[in-house]
Scaffold this motif. Structure first.
Motif, mmCIF file in Angstrom:
data_model
loop_
_atom_site.group_PDB
_atom_site.id
_atom_site.type_symbol
_atom_site.label_atom_id
_atom_site.label_comp_id
_atom_site.label_asym_id
_atom_site.label_seq_id
_atom_site.Cartn_x
_atom_site.Cartn_y
_atom_site.Cartn_z
ATOM 1 N N GLU A 134 22.750 36.810 -18.878
ATOM 2 C CA GLU A 134 21.402 37.368 -18.846
ATOM 3 C C GLU A 134 21.480 38.847 -18.471
ATOM 4 N N ASN A 135 20.389 39.550 -18.681
ATOM 5 C CA ASN A 135 20.282 40.919 -18.184
ATOM 6 C C ASN A 135 20.048 40.848 -16.677
ATOM 7 N N ALA A 136 21.009 41.349 -15.905
ATOM 8 C CA ALA A 136 20.944 41.145 -14.454
ATOM 9 C C ALA A 136 21.814 42.155 -13.741
ATOM 10 N N ILE A 137 21.620 42.250 -12.436
ATOM 11 C CA ILE A 137 22.599 42.897 -11.577
ATOM 12 C C ILE A 137 23.328 41.798 -10.825
ATOM 13 N N VAL A 138 24.598 42.008 -10.570
ATOM 14 C CA VAL A 138 25.428 41.034 -9.870
ATOM 15 C C VAL A 138 26.119 41.739 -8.716
ATOM 16 N N ALA A 139 26.132 41.115 -7.564
ATOM 17 C CA ALA A 139 26.776 41.691 -6.385
ATOM 18 C C ALA A 139 27.758 40.695 -5.792
ATOM 19 N N VAL A 140 28.848 41.224 -5.261
ATOM 20 C CA VAL A 140 29.849 40.419 -4.562
ATOM 21 C C VAL A 140 29.508 40.435 -3.074
ATOM 22 N N TYR A 141 29.497 39.258 -2.467
ATOM 23 C CA TYR A 141 29.175 39.125 -1.051
ATOM 24 C C TYR A 141 30.339 38.503 -0.303
ATOM 25 N N ALA A 142 30.439 38.826 0.972
ATOM 26 C CA ALA A 142 31.371 38.155 1.875
ATOM 27 C C ALA A 142 30.556 37.406 2.914
ATOM 28 N N GLY A 143 30.933 36.162 3.144
ATOM 29 C CA GLY A 143 30.312 35.363 4.191
ATOM 30 C C GLY A 143 31.363 34.959 5.208
ATOM 31 N N THR A 146 32.337 29.487 10.660
ATOM 32 C CA THR A 146 33.141 28.807 11.675
ATOM 33 C C THR A 146 32.523 27.436 11.913
ATOM 34 N N ALA A 147 33.067 26.707 12.874
ATOM 35 C CA ALA A 147 32.499 25.404 13.205
ATOM 36 C C ALA A 147 31.077 25.532 13.733
ATOM 37 N N HIS A 148 30.686 26.718 14.211
ATOM 38 C CA HIS A 148 29.357 26.924 14.774
ATOM 39 C C HIS A 148 28.291 27.127 13.696
ATOM 40 N N GLY A 149 28.659 27.794 12.599
ATOM 41 C CA GLY A 149 27.690 28.098 11.553
ATOM 42 C C GLY A 149 28.238 29.145 10.613
ATOM 43 N N HIS A 150 27.343 29.789 9.867
ATOM 44 C CA HIS A 150 27.794 30.762 8.869
ATOM 45 C C HIS A 150 26.699 31.780 8.575
ATOM 46 N N ALA A 151 27.109 32.950 8.084
ATOM 47 C CA ALA A 151 26.172 34.022 7.728
ATOM 48 C C ALA A 151 26.872 34.977 6.779
ATOM 49 N N LEU A 152 26.102 35.872 6.177
ATOM 50 C CA LEU A 152 26.641 36.899 5.282
ATOM 51 C C LEU A 152 26.988 38.148 6.079
ATOM 52 N N VAL A 153 28.103 38.801 5.723
ATOM 53 C CA VAL A 153 28.551 39.958 6.503
ATOM 54 C C VAL A 153 28.820 41.206 5.662
ATOM 55 N N ASP A 154 28.806 41.112 4.332
ATOM 56 C CA ASP A 154 29.083 42.295 3.511
ATOM 57 C C ASP A 154 28.566 42.055 2.104
ATOM 58 N N ARG A 155 28.409 43.169 1.368
ATOM 59 C CA ARG A 155 27.963 43.083 -0.018
ATOM 60 C C ARG A 155 28.343 44.356 -0.749
ATOM 61 N N GLU A 156 28.533 44.259 -2.035
ATOM 62 C CA GLU A 156 28.751 45.439 -2.869
ATOM 63 C C GLU A 156 28.344 45.111 -4.296
ATOM 64 N N LEU A 157 27.726 46.083 -4.935
ATOM 65 C CA LEU A 157 27.240 45.908 -6.300
ATOM 66 C C LEU A 157 28.400 45.970 -7.279
ATOM 67 N N ARG A 189 38.505 42.480 -2.098
ATOM 68 C CA ARG A 189 39.618 43.010 -1.301
ATOM 69 C C ARG A 189 39.128 44.089 -0.354
ATOM 70 N N ASP A 190 38.280 44.995 -0.852
ATOM 71 C CA ASP A 190 37.748 46.053 0.010
ATOM 72 C C ASP A 190 36.915 45.462 1.146
ATOM 73 N N GLN A 191 36.159 44.421 0.845
ATOM 74 C CA GLN A 191 35.368 43.775 1.895
ATOM 75 C C GLN A 191 36.270 43.096 2.916
ATOM 76 N N ALA A 192 37.354 42.506 2.448
ATOM 77 C CA ALA A 192 38.311 41.885 3.380
ATOM 78 C C ALA A 192 38.904 42.937 4.304
ATOM 79 N N ARG A 193 39.266 44.088 3.740
ATOM 80 C CA ARG A 193 39.820 45.174 4.562
ATOM 81 C C ARG A 193 38.823 45.627 5.614
ATOM 82 N N ARG A 194 37.564 45.814 5.202
ATOM 83 C CA ARG A 194 36.558 46.263 6.161
ATOM 84 C C ARG A 194 36.372 45.239 7.273
#
Length: 454
Positions: A134-143, A146-157, A189-194
């Protein structure tokens, strides 16, 4: 204490705990916004994102928090001087503080459908949001999970290569001159480094085939001494411990019937995610191929490449749990889109997109952490242990507070009562009913899954 008093105390506890977390994150964000008016506008934007049912455009957000015009929010996203990447880093630190060390850093992408061509990164491409090209924008996210829960911590277009052939279009969309093409694997990879440089301490990395095929991403984890379990395609090539070179789908011929192990890769809303798994050694004692087979359809297979650092001691069950942790980011996408408008940017320029998503990550982190704290204090769920039992217990308890439920309660405790019937106690009773109904549905889902796999 009367029932009404108990409901009021519950409401105050929820609101008070959330405000404490809001103040904590606001303190981490304060240095990013040097001017008092800018800081006030940013916190107001966060408050607006936390309100359910508010569209992601500046008009609706501004109205939701009582601004007369949208200009302050528009300036915040497009013209004001502040570092959106510093907000991202503060959110990552906030999440790490509450989720702890030793979790899984997860990578995945999600899309936002568009109609025009002017929005930064727009193009015809596959997106799981629509399940097709489809016509869209797509972004890569890092989440982070842990055993406690989860959240998003990074993103890049993610920006397709065709954009870079048109410098004028790039400038019009607000991309800096130094912005270069990067694959989704390179963005991860860049998100992993950060994340690793910024103090996050995961024990593992995980992701689907898009990231499993990235040798750069896998090498980054190996060089950092962090394990991973990435999905790979059927054509992924390995060298077995017997020094045979073959595709992943050919390696299934090496598995004898006793080599399949039935394991759960995590609990879902409808029960344990049970599959049959095989573990194949490779020529490297630190690398392993995992094959997952669906119980109800043995022809449905999935493949994973796992790396276990020398200082790790783990079993097949441990690796399977890492593979299953990837589903956490899917839950994050769903909740963040529904709750804080992660995909409702309604902005065109690259910097405005980065700023909206940075603040959306912050808003979602607040809800996710509130849910994590509520879950920690919640009794263990009532689950079936006998597949032959048909009737659920009289009391299945309640589900723990989820992100959407916390958002409803927060809004209810912060808005003025509209009538005698629409008061806090009324909304709390609805919340109680929903959670008890969900707990009963969960019991039946788990019993059905238990019966299938008994």
């Amino acid at each position: 204490m009367t029932h009404s008093d108990q409901e009021a105390a519950c409401s105050a506890t929820i609101a008070g705990g959330f405000e404490a977390r809001f103040a904590e994150l606001a303190g981490l964000l304060a240095p990013v916004f040097s001017r008092r008016d800018l800081r006030s506008n940013a916190m107001a934007y966060l408050r607006a994102l936390l309100m359910p049912g508010v569209s992601g455009n500046c008009w609706a957000l501004a109205q939701a928090v009582g601004h007369e015009r949208p200009y302050r929010f528009q300036h915040l996203l497009s013209g004001a001087v502040w570092d959106e990447d510093a907000v991202r880093d503060a959110v990552r630190g906030f999440v790490a503080r509450h989720l702890g060390e030793g979790g899984v850093l997860i990578f995945d992408e999600t899309g936002d459908l568009k109609k025009g061509q002017a929005t930064a990164g727009t193009g015809r491409q596959y997106t799981g949001t629509a399940g097709r090209i489809e016509n869209a924008i797509v972004a890569v996210y890092a989440g982070y999970a842990t055993a406690h829960g989860h959240a998003l911590v990074d993103r890049e277009l993610y920006v397709q290569a065709e954009w870079f052939a048109d410098p004028e279009r790039m400038r019009a969309a607000g991309f800096p001159d130094e912005h270069a093409f990067a694959t989704k694997g390179q963005l991860a990879r860049d998100q992993a480094r950060r994340a690793l440089d910024g103090g996050l301490a995961p024990a593992w990395g995980a992701g689907d085939e898009v990231y499993g095929r990235s040798s750069e991403l896998r090498e980054e984890f190996e060089q950092r001494g962090v394990g991973y379990v990435f999905a790979v395609g059927a054509d992924f090539r390995i060298t077995t411990s017997g020094h045979q070179k073959m595709r992943a789908d050919q390696a299934i011929g090496l598995v004898e019937p006793p080599g399949w192990n039935r394991r759960s890769c995590g609990n879902g809303s409808k029960g344990r995610r049970l599959y049959d798994w095989a573990w194949i050694a490779t020529a490297s004692k630190r690398h392993h191929l995992l094959i997952r087979r669906k119980i109800s359809n043995p022809s449905e297979l999935a493949y994973y490449i796992a790396y276990v650092p020398e200082h790790y001691v783990c079993s097949l069950t441990d690796l399977i749990k890492v593979a299953g942790a990837r589903w956490a980011i899917e839950d994050d996408f769903q909740d963040a889109k529904q709750s804080v408008g992660l995909d409702e940017t309604q902005v065109r320029c690259y910097r405005a997109w980065k700023r909206h998503t940075a603040l959306a990550l912050a808003a979602y982190a607040l809800l996710a952490v509130a849910s994590i704290l509520a879950k920690a204090a919640h009794p263990a769920p009532v689950l079936p242990d006998d597949p032959d039992r048909r009737a659920a217990p009289a009391d299945c308890g309640m589900t723990a507070l989820t992100v959407p439920e916390i958002q409803r309660l927060l809004t209810m405790t912060s808005v003025q009562r509209t009538s005698a019937n629409q008061n806090i106690a009324f909304h709390l009773r609805w919340s109680d009913w929903r959670r008890r109904h969900q707990a009963r549905a969960r019991w039946h889902h788990y019993r059905a899954r238990l019966a299938l796999t008994a």
